[in-house]
Scaffold this active site. Structure first.
Site, short mmCIF file in Angstrom:
data_model
loop_
_atom_site.label_atom_id
_atom_site.label_comp_id
_atom_site.label_asym_id
_atom_site.label_seq_id
_atom_site.Cartn_x
_atom_site.Cartn_y
_atom_site.Cartn_z
N GLY A 155 93.49 -1.30 11.60
CA GLY A 155 94.18 -0.03 11.75
C GLY A 155 93.85 0.80 10.54
CB SER A 181 100.68 -2.27 4.70
OG SER A 181 99.32 -2.47 4.41
CG ASP A 193 109.57 7.24 14.57
OD1 ASP A 193 108.38 6.90 14.78
OD2 ASP A 193 110.03 7.39 13.42
CE LYS A 202 39.20 6.00 10.73
NZ LYS A 202 38.51 7.25 10.35
CB SER A 224 46.63 5.03 9.96
OG SER A 224 45.51 4.39 9.42
#
Lengths: 270, 607
Positions: free
Chosen positions: B12, B19, B144, B436, B504
């Site tokens: 909570g 508490s 309440d 590459k 990349s």
């Protein structure tokens, strides 16, 4: 294993005997002797250690005692720091112990409610409540570096009533101070203080005989007695079920400063 | 007959009065002593008795007025004993919530009647559920302040239904409460006569929670070997099931089958023992059993693997990193292990799983783990004791995370380590026309000729298949790289050398791929941009210069060269053969290194 001679230590000792049966527990018992304990406690300690054939280390803060440390001169705060916390850290260091098993329970005192079962201490023996290791399930992390140590509290989740019910179920021997009988006491308001070790008297004060018992055991001056007629473990259990006061209410050391136990623990108190 | 024990965790937010509720349970059940009440009176700010101070222990918290850790509280009634783990509500303390819930059988979920179901309420219920709690008491507090209205309470109950749907197998009990006054906490409220259900305490006293560990197959992790003259006993706690003298059991990892000869105890020999007793067993045969081993049922043994899918709650400021070694404590053994893949992170605002590359403090995620030794376990859903473990940082020794095994997976780790050593990913990065593709084909041919299993992944080719439809925006380029990385990793896992050639250009995503692959060799195919532009094999520079290709690497989009590539090939100065040989040498060096790395199940990893 820290052995304070009290009921929790007696339960711990039994658990250790059972865990390692038929071998003996593979560790010594360590008693921090402030020299202000009840003589019945010391007699009981020596008898149990001899009967069970266990190694007992009784350690006192020799230097502080030689300098005259006493609860009457220093006040309870400083006395505890010197004769208990100081002596404990000294003994752990001398023995080279990297783990110490103790009987503290979380229900005893507010700051203990957040204590871990495996409580990590840094190389000065200090506890930091803000950086504790999380403890999930029943998996405990006992890994440390050299110089650091772990305090282990196997009774963390026991309550005072659990302890007494176990003592009854297992028929565990305990110090007779827990049982009521007539004892000479200094009566100060609601408090009953033992005259053993000669605490300073009020003018005209004299011990009077009171039927009482100890609900927890420590040094004579700091352990108040409670008026009670409980002479057996069963009596004590039914008394506890009705009682409206906590077990450490008579302990002078818990109340001497707001948040005082937490302060002591940060410094290395058990 | 000892009282049955029920363990609760509370959840909570700070203001919901959690508490106060606990204080009220303790106070009304007589769990607070007079002197403690007096001490609370002394510590409260304005003289009014604040029940919350009963549970808020430490001084730092008093100063802040909030609870900061897990506090354990104890009380008992004539029917049951209770342990409450009180955990704070604020969201950064997921770790405490999980800790408190790990040992609990029932969760108290608290909410403010004026506010209804908040995201935080859902979070708490979900964490408790993840940790295995199936009984929830939903306490609608501060009734309440809403005029004790039934329609408000019913509205909240309906609001909660959407949460219930997410928590499979959970049972919910709703109670309208005023914690500060005690309405429906212990005694039924006189102010809400429309509510006829049991109070919070009455429900807690009667809810059936008997754990069925005894009906499960026998499991006992060995904690300690007790040796005395002519005596050897294996001590530990039975975590599930039962065992009797004469039973045949199986020892893991040795898989030896033996019979129980004796169950000695301080009070005399036992004929039978069951969970959760701590016992020692003597076996009828001399077998090698040590701490960390598991004794188990022969017909229904635990699962055994080094690869797991697990739910993780991370508890450290240092994020969980894939491929970083951690110590895992599982039952009584500590093993080295690492997370090989982070699948997702839970978004607690909507309980959805999101992709993630790391898990930070208080994050909850799903990961795949590999351990250096086998664990003998069951899924957490089946057994909380054999399915749970913690992460310990090997440097700081801190407990940094908690794990729950979801699925024991096919033992990829041991297969990779025994039968097929990991392959290698050779990643050629560099500008367009740096060489590459040419170089990758040269390397491929050389490795193939030397008998290696090898595969080519060419960036241009991948874009026609796997990455068709992706643009050249930074986001899509990264996505393309991740896809190539994914395939390369799969190939490497099967012992294949994958040669990737792709521009990349972004360092970050290359490093991300590197982090996922054990043997990753980054090759910087380096030629000055002028040289590349001169070569312009595909005529792309010309088109880029003409403004036909916006965002072209090297022209108007950055190329971030590797900071420390394993190999660098200056294709403007070296021949193709020279460059290719450098790469082949590096691959073979890495292969022999990693195959030396392989160690059979070593006792050194058991601590």
């Amino acid at each position: 294993m820290l052995y304070s001679i009290g009921k929790d230590s007696s339960v711990m000792l039994r658990l250790a005997q059972k865990a390692f049966f038929p071998a003996k527990p593979p560790f010594p018992l360590l008693h921090i002797d402030t020299s202000y304990k009840f003589h019945e406690m010391i007699e009981f300690r020596d008898r149990i250690a001899a009967e069970l054939g266990l190694q007992l280390i009784a350690h006192s803060a020799v230097k502080s005692l030689a300098e005259g440390a006493s609860p009457f001169r220093l006040g309870t705060q400083k006395c505890c720091a010197a004769l208990k916390t100081g002596a404990l850290l000294e003994a752990l260091k001398q023995g080279g112990f990297d783990a110490a098993i103790g009987g503290a329970r979380r229900d005893e005192e507010k700051s203990r409610a957040k204590e871990r079962v495996y409580s990590f201490r840094d190389n000065l023996g200090q506890w930091d409540p803000k950086s504790q290791r999380p403890e999930l399930w029943n998996i405990y992390n006992g890994r440390i570096n050299k110089g650091e140590s772990i305090r282990v509290f196997p009774l963390s989740n026991w309550t005072e009533l659990d302890v007494w019910e176990y003592i009854e179920a297992e028929n565990i021997p305990i110090v007779p101070l827990y049982f009521a009988r007539e004892r000479p006491m200094l009566v100060r308001g609601d408090s009953l203080i033992s005259p053993e070790h000669n605490p300073p008297m009020m003018p005209g004060e004299k011990p009077v005989n009171v039927v009482c018992r100890m609900r927890s055991l420590g040094c004579t001056y700091c352990t108040g007695a409670v008026r009670s007629t409980a002479t057996t473990v069963a009596d004590i259990i039914s008394e506890l079920r009705l009682i409206k006061k906590s077990e450490r209410e008579n302990r002078v050391i818990d109340h001497d400063q707001e948040g005082s136990m937490e302060q002591k623990k940060r410094e290395g108190y058990f | 007959m000892p009282l049955e024990l029920l363990r609760l965790s509370t959840a909570g937010s700070v203001d919901d009065g959690k508490s106060s509720l606990i204080g009220r349970l303790l106070y009304d059940s007589g769990g607070i002593y007079d002197d403690q009440l007096q001490a609370i009176g002394r510590a409260s700010r304005n003289g009014a008795l604040e029940l919350a101070f009963v549970t808020d222990g430490l001084r730092a918290e008093r100063e802040q007025g909030i609870t900061i850790d897990v506090a354990y509280r104890y009380f008992s009634t004539k029917r049951r004993k209770f342990i409450i783990a009180d955990t704070p509500g604020h969201e950064q303390y997921t770790r405490n919530m999980a800790t408190g819930a790990s040992t609990a059988q029932v969760s108290l979920v608290l909410m403010d009647a004026r506010k209804g179901v908040l995201p935080q309420t859902i979070r708490h219920a979900f964490i408790a559920w993840l940790l295995g709690i199936r009984n929830f008491v939903v306490v609608v507090n501060k009734m309440d302040l809403v005029g004790f209205r039934e329609d408000v309470f019913e509205g909240i109950r309906r609001q909660f239904e959407s949460v219930q749907d997410r928590l499979d197998g959970a049972h919910f009990y709703f109670v309208p409460v005023v914690a500060t006054d005690g309405d429906n906490v212990v005694q039924p409220s006189k102010r809400m006569d429309w509510f006829n259900g049991p109070s919070v305490l009455e429900y807690l006293e009667t809810v059936p929670v008997a754990e069925s560990a005894n009906g499960r197959p026998f499991r006992m992790p060995v904690q300690h070997v007790i040796r005395a003259e002519d005596y050897r006993g294996y001590a530990g706690q039975i975590v599930s099931g039962s065992v009797a003298v004469g039973d045949e059991i199986e020892v893991f990892p040795s898989r030896r089958k033996v019979r129980v000869a004796r169950i000695p105890s301080f009070q005399g020999d036992l004929m039978e023992a069951f969970a959760p007793m701590s016992v020692s067993l003597c076996l009828d045969d001399h077998v090698d059993v040590s701490r960390g081993d598991v004794l188990a049922d022969t017909t229904n043994p635990p699962q055994s693997s080094r690869t797991f899918r697990a739910r993780v709650v991370w508890m450290s400021e240092m994020p969980l990193a894939a491929n970083r070694p951690y110590l895992l404590k599982h039952m009584s053994q500590i093993v080295c292990g690492e997370v090989t893949k982070i699948h997702s992170r839970l978004d607690l605002t909507n309980l959805s799983e999101q992709p993630a590359i790391s898990l930070g403090l208080n994050d909850i995620g799903i990961v795949t783990l590999q351990t250096h030794r086998s664990l003998f376990c069951d899924p957490y859903q089946v057994d909380r004791k054999t399915g749970s473990f913690i992460f310990v940082d090997p440097i700081t020794n801190l407990t940094v995370g908690a794990g729950m095994i979801e699925e024991v997976q096919e033992d990829r780790a041991s297969r990779a380590r025994t039968a097929i050593p990991d392959g290698v990913t050779v990643w050629l990065t560099g500008l367009s026309s740096a060489g590459k593709s040419t170089l990758s084909r040269a390397v491929y041919e050389r490795l193939w000729a030397r008998g290696h299993r090898v595969e080519l992944l060419d960036g241009d080719e991948v874009r026609q298949h796997l990455s068709r439809g992706l643009s050249f925006s930074k986001e899509d380029r990264n996505e393309n790289i991740k896809r190539i990385g994914f395939v390369a990793e799969m190939l490497a896992r099967h012992g294949v050398i994958a040669i990737v050639s792709a521009i990349s250009p972004y360092r970050e995503v290359r490093d991300e791929v590197r982090a996922r692959i054990t043997n990753f060799l980054e090759v910087y195919v380096n030629a000055p941009i002028g040289t590349c532009e001169e070569r312009d094999v595909k005529g792309l520079y010309r088109r880029a210069r003409a403004g036909e290709i916006p965002g072209f690497t090297g022209i108007d989009d950055p190329y971030e060269p590797p900071l420390s590539p394993e190999v660098e090939c200056r294709t403007d100065r070296e021949t193709i053969a020279e460059s290719a040989q450098k790469i082949v040498d590096a691959v073979e060096a890495r292969l022999s290194e990693s195959r030396e790395d392989y160690l059979p199940d070593s006792p050194m990893t058991r601590l």
